[in-house]
Design a protein around this motif. Structure first.
Motif, PDB file in Angstrom:
ATOM      1  N   SER A 108       0.639   8.136  -0.478  1.00 27.48           N
ATOM      2  CA  SER A 108      -0.457   7.260  -0.066  1.00 27.48           C
ATOM      3  C   SER A 108      -1.560   7.206  -1.119  1.00 27.48           C
ATOM      4  CB  SER A 108      -1.030   7.748   1.272  1.00 27.48           C
ATOM      5  OG  SER A 108      -2.084   6.908   1.701  1.00 27.48           O
ATOM      6  N   SER A 112       3.206   3.518   0.654  1.00 29.44           N
ATOM      7  CA  SER A 112       3.226   3.495   2.111  1.00 29.44           C
ATOM      8  C   SER A 112       4.029   4.699   2.604  1.00 29.44           C
ATOM      9  CB  SER A 112       3.878   2.199   2.601  1.00 29.44           C
ATOM     10  OG  SER A 112       4.001   2.187   4.007  1.00 29.44           O
ATOM     11  N   LEU A 118       8.350   1.842   2.656  1.00 24.02           N
ATOM     12  CA  LEU A 118       7.894   2.989   3.442  1.00 24.02           C
ATOM     13  C   LEU A 118       8.708   4.248   3.131  1.00 24.02           C
ATOM     14  CD1 LEU A 118       6.205   4.199   5.819  1.00 24.02           C
ATOM     15  CD2 LEU A 118       8.025   3.393   7.346  1.00 24.02           C
ATOM     16  N   PRO A 173       2.621   0.685   8.430  1.00 22.00           N
ATOM     17  CA  PRO A 173       3.360   0.820   7.182  1.00 22.00           C
ATOM     18  C   PRO A 173       3.880  -0.499   6.645  1.00 22.00           C
ATOM     19  CG  PRO A 173       4.733   1.497   9.021  1.00 22.00           C
ATOM     20  CD  PRO A 173       3.359   1.235   9.579  1.00 22.00           C
ATOM     21  N   ASN A 174       3.966  -0.577   5.330  1.00 20.25           N
ATOM     22  CA  ASN A 174       4.652  -1.672   4.675  1.00 20.25           C
ATOM     23  C   ASN A 174       6.116  -1.267   4.612  1.00 20.25           C
ATOM     24  OD1 ASN A 174       5.848  -3.416   2.913  1.00 20.25           O
ATOM     25  ND2 ASN A 174       4.184  -3.389   1.425  1.00 20.25           N
ATOM     26  N   ALA A 204      -1.599   1.544   3.030  1.00 19.30           N
ATOM     27  CA  ALA A 204      -1.324   1.044   4.365  1.00 19.30           C
ATOM     28  C   ALA A 204      -2.639   0.713   5.052  1.00 19.30           C
ATOM     29  CB  ALA A 204      -0.564   2.099   5.172  1.00 19.30           C
TER      30      ALA A 204
END
Length: 403
Positions: free
Chosen positions: A126, A131, A84, A79-80, A69
């Motif tokens: 992460s 994400s 997410l 966030p994507n 991210a």
């Protein structure tokens, strides 16, 4: 954990730390037993670190991962949303002795390390290039701000984190004794994580998730229990995949029966459930956790995937149409803290990118080889968050295992 850092009569170093641990015997998992002592419950808990191999890892290419991210204007990662994973629950400070093999009473000095299973999973995702976001509550104190900063440093979205001005950040003292059992002494009396209100939830963040992940500790007391249920219901209504790791910590519950009832109270809501052998025995009141028929009793009609972890021996998987087992990756264990969370991070990071493994057994086995390797690498280093592996290190370990 209503204990302020200034009240600690210990020589506490600033680095994250660890204790040493040994793999389980032929049938157990890395672990511990549970006992209680007073309002700060002292316990030994059977843990289930999850290491696993890829005996045959024909292709790594199907394992797809999202990029890190990117920090937004507010300093939190943006966030994507298409992949997410939002993790809900507790984040706390673990204090571990500077010398392994001693009881808590015998230990002269401790180091502090960030902990809390949902937070570990968020950081683990992460690290793997996914994400993630964390929702929970900490104290408006130095430890709380330290934990918030750790999430930021690890590219975890922390916009759902709340700070309580009247309660302290949760603390847990953890050590591994010479007999191989871990002791836990929890300070939650109450701690800030127990006081999260439904009104403090970031529902927009929850509804943006691909997967919403949680444990059972947040079900023990109000108002956090109501917040947990409200968050899970909102995620379900929004079409989010629900992931559940009960993560049994019996000393924190009023009784064994209340723990069993509490854990099972939201069982049928989850799409994905990860449990350990010990938790199967507990939930079925002593039935054989290695019996597929016993495990199938825990498979509710709407469940998509049930995972049973077996420590260094790997994991089993169950869907409506297929089931099987994936062996573990052999490693020399140094510290088993966070291995189960690394396993969860490994599987969720892949399902968030592509849910095909839920219907495709070949793809699922590859995903679980990856998840097992995440757990295995975590036990080779000290600490939970410091030891969580990167995507590159996991793929390298998988390639070496078939070389």
């Amino acid at each position: 954990m209503a204990l302020h850092s200034g009240a600690l009569c210990f020589n506490i170093a600033a680095a994250a730390a660890a204790s040493t641990s040994n793999p389980r015997d032929a049938l157990g998992s890395w672990g511990n037993r549970i006992s209680t002592s007073g309002f700060c419950r002292l316990s030994t808990v059977r843990a289930s670190p999850f290491s696993s191999p890829p005996p045959l890892f024909p292709s790594i290419s199907p394992l797809r991962f999202q990029g890190k991210a990117v920090a937004g204007d507010n300093g939190s990662p943006e966030p994507n949303d298409s992949s997410l994973v939002v993790c809900f629950g507790e984040m706390l400070i673990d204090f571990v002795p500077t010398v392994s093999g001693l009881s808590l009473a015998e230990s002269a000095a401790f180091k502090k390390a960030p902990g809390g299973a949902p937070a570990n999973v968020a950081v683990g995702i992460s690290r793997l290039g996914g994400s993630s976001a964390f929702i929970g509550k900490v104290g408006e104190d130095e430890f709380g701000y330290m934990l918030s900063d750790i999430l930021k440093e690890n590219n975890v979205n922390n916009e759902g984190m709340r700070f309580d001005p009247g309660a302290r950040t949760a603390l847990a003292f953890v050590t591994l004794r010479k007999d191989g059992e871990r002791e836990f002494m929890f300070y939650r009396n109450p701690s800030a994580d127990m006081l999260l209100q439904p009104s403090e939830l970031d529902f927009d963040l929850i509804k943006r998730a691909k997967i919403f992940h949680y444990g059972s500790i947040s079900l023990i007391t109000e108002p956090c229990k109501s917040a947990h249920i409200a968050a899970a219901n909102a995620a379900k209504e929004a079409g989010v995949i629900l992931s559940y790791d009960p993560n049994l910590r019996l000393p924190l519950w009023p009784s064994a029966e209340s723990a069993r009832e509490g854990i099972l109270s939201i069982w049928d809501l989850a799409d994905i459930i990860k449990i350990s052998e010990e938790e199967i025995s507990f939930l079925t009141q002593g039935e054989d956790p290695f019996d597929d028929a016993v495990v199938r009793k825990l498979f509710h009609p709407n469940l998509k995937l049930l995972l049973v972890t077996e420590g260094p021996y790997g994991c089993r998987y169950y869907t409506k149409v297929f089931n099987g087992r994936v062996d573990g990756l052999k490693v020399d264990a140094v510290d088993t803290t966070g291995a189960g969370d690394a396993f969860v991070a490994g599987i969720l990071s892949q399902l968030a990118s592509d849910i095909a493994p839920l219907q495709n057994e070949v793809r699922l086995r590859e995903a679980l080889k990856f998840a097992n390797a995440c757990g295995a690498l975590t036990v080779t280093e000290r600490g939970a968050i410091p030891a969580l592996p990167s995507r590159e290190s996991v793929l390298n370990a998988l390639l070496k295992s078939v070389a």
